[in-house]
Design an enzyme around this catalytic site. Structure first.
Site, PDB file in Angstrom:
ATOM      1  N   PRO A   2     -29.881 -14.129 -89.908  1.00 49.18           N
ATOM      2  CG  PRO A   2     -29.582 -14.951 -91.878  1.00 49.18           C
ATOM      3  CD  PRO A   2     -29.137 -14.879 -90.563  1.00 49.18           C
ATOM      4  CD  GLU A   3     -34.873 -14.183 -85.805  1.00 48.07           C
ATOM      5  OE1 GLU A   3     -35.894 -14.494 -85.588  1.00 48.07           O
ATOM      6  OE2 GLU A   3     -34.163 -13.802 -85.099  1.00 48.07           O
ATOM      7  CE  LYS A  55     -34.776 -18.990 -88.202  1.00 45.72           C
ATOM      8  NZ  LYS A  55     -34.222 -19.590 -86.975  1.00 45.72           N
ATOM      9  NE  ARG A 255     -29.580 -18.573 -79.698  1.00 48.41           N
ATOM     10  CZ  ARG A 255     -29.990 -18.299 -80.925  1.00 48.41           C
ATOM     11  NH1 ARG A 255     -30.915 -19.293 -81.443  1.00 48.41           N
ATOM     12  NH2 ARG A 255     -29.877 -17.214 -81.847  1.00 48.41           N
TER      13      ARG A 255
END
Length: 267
Positions: A2-3, A55, A255
């Site tokens: 989740p962001e 977050k 990433r």
DNA sequence: CCATGTACCTGAAGGC
DNA sequence: TGCCTTCAGGTACATG
């Protein structure tokens, strides 16, 4: 998982369900998931407010705080009755309320954490201003002095917080910026456009209740809907929504990074 | 200061 | 079927 948009969705849903409730018991089924960093008893305290920075979820209790980070696969699930909980092998922490409701912290990969602290800054002092609380002056101040590539800059939580891998790629696409562009080379209208696009992708995802790639669920167990509106994330090889060129995926800043080689030439 | 690699974990997916 | 590798919404820490 989740962001910012997913954590914000969790925060909003939790506010409607557990504000004012009294905690009867908190139990860790996987000890590392719950870090008790202060001596004050949790049982008997009430949930007064639910906030968020980046977050991190911040639950203000009567005397202390619970800070929750979902990391990759964490979920905060709410149940109306403790005997109807959907227990499975991945429940790491259980919080029981005095009215027989409860929340379960589920986390397949065990990276997520719940911290019990006397002061939230004990845990999140190093986290920069929330992306939705930052204004352009604040953003451009850091942008103009950073020598990092822009993808790494956005992923870092120390300048603005809340942007992760999905929304970094989406914001860069909308801004026509290659992920390798050096931050301090982005100036003037381009910097402002980038800032506006960051706010746009975050706010738009909140309207769609966040993005579900695989694990993300809100406290009711619902998936988000924002994944249906991605321009680049998870679209390697598919045509760019703007020019039709195949979206590329590369390894960058540690990433998976998605971009359109034609629309984001700008290095 | 900045980039890169590793560690923390488990499961899904793809190649052979 | 099974084994092996790679990858996944994150971040802290160690190393050039």
């Amino acid at each position: 998982m989740p962001e910012l948009p997913e954590v914000e969705t969790v925060a909003r849903e939790l506010r409607t369900r557990i504000i004012g409730k009294e905690i009867n018991q908190i139990e860790a089924l996987w000890s590392r998931s719950f870090q008790n960093m202060c001596d004050v008893e949790i049982a008997g305290q009430k949930i007064l407010e639910i906030g968020r920075r980046g977050k991190y979820l911040i639950l203000k209790l009567t005397k202390t705080f619970l800070i929750i980070h979902l990391r990759m696969t964490g979920q905060v699930l709410y149940f109306e009755q403790q005997n109807q909980c959907d227990f499975d092998d991945y429940i790491r922490v259980v919080v029981l309320f005095s009215d027989d409701t409860c929340i379960l912290f589920k986390d397949v990969r065990k990276f997520g954490r719940i911290y019990h602290v006397a002061d939230p800054d004990d845990q999140i002092a190093h986290v920069g201003k929330d992306a939705l609380d930052a204004d352009y002056e604040y953003f451009s101040e850091y942008l103009s002095t950073s020598k990092m590539n822009i993808k790494a800059f956005l992923l870092s939580q120390k300048y603005i917080s809340g942007v992760g891998n999905i929304y970094a790629d989406e914001a860069l696409f909308l801004s026509g910026l290659h992920p390798a562009v050096i931050s301090n080379k982005i100036r003037g209208k381009k910097a402002r456009f980038l800032f506006e696009n960051i706010l746009y992708v975050l706010n738009n995802s909140i309207l769609n209740m966040g993005s579900t790639i695989s694990d993300y669920r809100d406290p009711s167990g619902e998936k988000g809907k924002n994944q249906f509106y991605f321009n680049v994330y998870g679209r390697a090889g598919l045509p760019c929504t703007s020019c039709g060129t195949a979206i590329e995926k590369i390894r960058f800043a540690g990433r998976g990074t998605h971009f359109c080689p034609k629309c984001q030439k700008n290095k």
